[in-house]
Scaffold this motif. Structure first.
Motif, PDB file in Angstrom:
ATOM      1  N   VAL A  66       4.643  30.123 -28.533  1.00  0.00           N
ATOM      2  CA  VAL A  66       3.551  30.371 -29.712  1.00  0.00           C
ATOM      3  C   VAL A  66       2.437  30.428 -28.949  1.00  0.00           C
ATOM      4  CG1 VAL A  66       2.163  29.497 -31.533  1.00  0.00           C
ATOM      5  CG2 VAL A  66       4.704  28.969 -31.780  1.00  0.00           C
ATOM      6  N   MET A  67       2.074  29.727 -27.923  1.00  0.00           N
ATOM      7  CA  MET A  67       0.783  29.664 -27.326  1.00  0.00           C
ATOM      8  C   MET A  67       0.734  31.367 -26.148  1.00  0.00           C
ATOM      9  SD  MET A  67      -1.888  28.451 -26.876  1.00  0.00           S
ATOM     10  CE  MET A  67      -1.849  26.948 -27.556  1.00  0.00           C
ATOM     11  N   ARG A  68       1.912  31.422 -25.884  1.00  0.00           N
ATOM     12  CA  ARG A  68       2.035  32.798 -24.851  1.00  0.00           C
ATOM     13  C   ARG A  68       1.790  33.868 -25.974  1.00  0.00           C
ATOM     14  NH1 ARG A  68       7.362  32.689 -23.377  1.00  0.00           N
ATOM     15  NH2 ARG A  68       6.998  30.556 -22.548  1.00  0.00           N
ATOM     16  N   ILE A 113       1.934  28.874 -11.112  1.00  0.00           N
ATOM     17  CA  ILE A 113       1.099  27.896 -12.220  1.00  0.00           C
ATOM     18  C   ILE A 113       2.367  27.261 -12.988  1.00  0.00           C
ATOM     19  CG2 ILE A 113      -0.132  28.202 -14.475  1.00  0.00           C
ATOM     20  CD1 ILE A 113      -1.798  28.954 -11.571  1.00  0.00           C
ATOM     21  N   ALA A 160       3.067  18.965 -27.988  1.00  0.00           N
ATOM     22  CA  ALA A 160       2.195  19.902 -27.930  1.00  0.00           C
ATOM     23  C   ALA A 160       2.580  21.135 -28.585  1.00  0.00           C
ATOM     24  CB  ALA A 160       1.911  20.443 -26.479  1.00  0.00           C
ATOM     25  N   ILE A 161       1.751  22.041 -28.894  1.00  0.00           N
ATOM     26  CA  ILE A 161       2.114  23.393 -29.311  1.00  0.00           C
ATOM     27  C   ILE A 161       3.278  24.150 -28.579  1.00  0.00           C
ATOM     28  CG2 ILE A 161       0.270  24.764 -28.434  1.00  0.00           C
ATOM     29  CD1 ILE A 161       0.310  25.991 -31.131  1.00  0.00           C
ATOM     30  N   SER A 162       4.453  24.880 -29.046  1.00  0.00           N
ATOM     31  CA  SER A 162       5.244  25.371 -28.149  1.00  0.00           C
ATOM     32  C   SER A 162       4.625  26.423 -27.407  1.00  0.00           C
ATOM     33  CB  SER A 162       6.473  26.137 -29.115  1.00  0.00           C
ATOM     34  OG  SER A 162       5.832  27.213 -29.524  1.00  0.00           O
ATOM     35  N   ARG A 163       5.088  26.324 -26.353  1.00  0.00           N
ATOM     36  CA  ARG A 163       4.476  27.600 -25.281  1.00  0.00           C
ATOM     37  C   ARG A 163       4.886  28.982 -25.551  1.00  0.00           C
ATOM     38  NH1 ARG A 163       7.341  24.742 -20.829  1.00  0.00           N
ATOM     39  NH2 ARG A 163       8.198  26.493 -20.157  1.00  0.00           N
ATOM     40  N   ALA A 222       0.021  33.837 -28.687  1.00  0.00           N
ATOM     41  CA  ALA A 222      -1.376  33.932 -28.948  1.00  0.00           C
ATOM     42  C   ALA A 222      -2.385  34.565 -27.707  1.00  0.00           C
ATOM     43  CB  ALA A 222      -1.859  32.574 -29.222  1.00  0.00           C
ATOM     44  N   VAL A 223      -2.194  33.869 -26.647  1.00  0.00           N
ATOM     45  CA  VAL A 223      -2.756  34.471 -25.298  1.00  0.00           C
ATOM     46  C   VAL A 223      -2.507  36.046 -25.296  1.00  0.00           C
ATOM     47  CG1 VAL A 223      -2.847  34.549 -23.027  1.00  0.00           C
ATOM     48  CG2 VAL A 223      -2.702  32.320 -24.139  1.00  0.00           C
ATOM     49  N   HIS A 224      -1.399  36.423 -25.476  1.00  0.00           N
ATOM     50  CA  HIS A 224      -1.324  37.810 -25.287  1.00  0.00           C
ATOM     51  C   HIS A 224      -2.025  38.813 -26.309  1.00  0.00           C
ATOM     52  CE1 HIS A 224       1.256  38.003 -21.650  1.00  0.00           C
ATOM     53  NE2 HIS A 224       2.004  37.054 -22.301  1.00  0.00           N
ATOM     54  N   LYS A 225      -1.881  38.270 -27.599  1.00  0.00           N
ATOM     55  CA  LYS A 225      -2.732  38.849 -28.475  1.00  0.00           C
ATOM     56  C   LYS A 225      -4.337  38.736 -28.340  1.00  0.00           C
ATOM     57  CE  LYS A 225      -3.137  39.077 -33.647  1.00  0.00           C
ATOM     58  NZ  LYS A 225      -3.442  38.359 -34.879  1.00  0.00           N
ATOM     59  N   VAL A 226      -4.817  37.524 -27.930  1.00  0.00           N
ATOM     60  CA  VAL A 226      -6.068  37.510 -27.653  1.00  0.00           C
ATOM     61  C   VAL A 226      -6.570  38.652 -26.656  1.00  0.00           C
ATOM     62  CG1 VAL A 226      -8.022  35.997 -26.972  1.00  0.00           C
ATOM     63  CG2 VAL A 226      -6.528  35.212 -28.947  1.00  0.00           C
ATOM     64  N   MET A 227      -5.759  38.607 -25.483  1.00  0.00           N
ATOM     65  CA  MET A 227      -6.002  39.413 -24.351  1.00  0.00           C
ATOM     66  C   MET A 227      -6.018  40.930 -24.718  1.00  0.00           C
ATOM     67  SD  MET A 227      -3.941  37.736 -21.397  1.00  0.00           S
ATOM     68  CE  MET A 227      -4.029  38.864 -20.193  1.00  0.00           C
ATOM     69  N   GLU A 283      -6.715  42.194 -27.535  1.00  0.00           N
ATOM     70  CA  GLU A 283      -7.886  42.365 -28.485  1.00  0.00           C
ATOM     71  C   GLU A 283      -9.132  42.593 -27.346  1.00  0.00           C
ATOM     72  OE1 GLU A 283      -8.394  39.220 -31.102  1.00  0.00           O
ATOM     73  OE2 GLU A 283      -6.910  39.663 -32.528  1.00  0.00           O
TER      74      GLU A 283
END
Lengths: 203, 58
Positions: free
Chosen positions: B45-47, B32, B40-43, B49-54, B56
Motif C-alpha cells: 500500500v505504501m509503495r 535500502i 505497520a501499514i503494508s509495504r 502511495a509513494v509512486h502516486k505522490v511521485m 503527481e
C-alpha cells in the motif's frame, strides 16, 4: 547465532517525547538512508511483554546502538530526571562485552557535559548533536559510514536534503494512506521512510 | 636450447573517471532495507502511495 538482520539493525535509545521528535525522525531517516534498519521499543505493541525483556530482546538483535543521553533535566511535574536512556546504554554496553563486533554511538547535546553526570563512560568519545536534527544526521551518518560494506553512503548534507524532500511529501503520503502525520506510529513512519527511499534511490 | 621467454603485454592503463565527463561509473549503491514491522501499514500500500505522490510531482 546472530539474529537475522543483526548486522544491519541499529537500536535507537533516546527520549520518545515531543521536543525530541524532530531529532528522532531525522535519525530514523538517516539510519534507513545509510542502508541500516532502525529498531526501537516503540515497534512492539504487545503490552503483555515485560518492558525490560522487550528492550533486551531487541538489543540482542542489534549490532549497533544509538544512545542519546542528552535528556538529563528534571521533568516539570515530578522534578526528577529520566534514567531510562543511561540504563539502556548500560544494558547495551553489557551485551556488547559478550560480542566484540558491536558498536555504539553515545550522543549528548554538548561535548564533555556527560562527564559530570555519567563519568563511567568518560574514557569514550561521544557525538554531539547540539539539539539540531541536521547535526544529528551528520553524526549518525559518519558513525555508520565505517560499517557500510555494500556501497557508498552520501554525505550528511545530501542525506539532510533528501530528508527535507521526504518531509515535504509526508502529508501527501499520509493522505494517500489515510493516516494523519501527528498520529503516525513508529512502525508506519518506518515503512513510509523505507518505501520512499527505495523509490528515490538517486545517489 | 634456452627456454623461450614469454612475452606478456602490459595491461592497458587504468582509466579514471573524471568529474563532469558524463560517463562516470555509478558507485556501488547500498541497499535500502525493509524493516518488516508488524502492525505497520503494508509495504504494498505504501509503495503504491509513494509512486502516486511521485508521479503527481512531475
Amino acid at each position: 547465532m546472530a539474529a537475522p538482520g543483526y548486522d544491519y539493525n541499529v537500536f535507537i535509545n533516546c527520549p520518545f517525547d515531543r521536543p525530541y521528535k524532530r531529532i528522532f525522525d531525522a535519525v530514523v531517516f538517516t539510519v534507513f538512508d545509510c542502508g541500516f534498519i532502525p529498531r526501537t521499543t516503540l515497534e512492539i505493541t504487545n503490552t503483555g511483554e515485560v518492558r525490560v525483556d522487550k528492550i533486551a530482546r531487541i538489543m540482542d538483535e542489534c549490532r549497533f546502538g544509538y544512545h542519546d543521553i542528552s535528556r538529563t533535566s528534571l521533568d516539570g511535574i515530578n522534578r526528577l530526571p529520566r534514567f531510562n536512556m543511561p540504563f539502556e546504554l548500560g544494558l547495551f554496553l553489557g551485551i556488547s562485552r559478550q560480542t566484540s563486533d558491536r558498536s555504539c554511538l553515545v550522543v549528548d547535546r554538548e561535548p564533555y557535559r556527560y562527564q559530570k553526570f555519567i563519568s563511567d563512560i568518560s574514557g569514550q568519545d561521544i557525538g554531539v548533536h547540539s539539539n539540531d536534527p541536521n547535526v544529528a544526521v551528520q553524526v549518525v551518518r559518519n558513525w555508520l559510514r565505517d560499517y557500510q560494506t555494500e556501497g557508498d553512503i552520501p554525505g550528511g548534507a545530501h542525506i539532510w536534503e533528501r530528508y527535507q524532500a521526504f518531509k515535504k511529501v509526508l502529508p501527501k503520503l499520509c493522505r494517500e494512506t489515510r493516516l494523519t502525520p501527528s498520529e503516525l506510529t513508529f512502525n508506519d513512519y518506518a515503512t513510509m521512510v523505507g518505501e520512499w527511499l527505495k523509490a528515490n534511490r538517486r545517489f | 636450447m634456452g627456454k623461450k621467454s614469454k612475452i606478456v603485454s602490459a595491461p592497458p592503463p587504468r582509466e579514471f573517471d573524471t568529474l563532469g565527463s558524463g560517463d562516470a561509473a555509478t558507485p556501488p549503491q547500498r541497499t535500502i532495507k525493509s524493516s518488516h514491522k508488524t502492525g505497520a501499514i503494508s509495504r504494498k500500500v505504501m509503495r503504491k502511495a509513494v509512486h502516486k505522490v511521485m508521479s503527481e510531482g512531475r
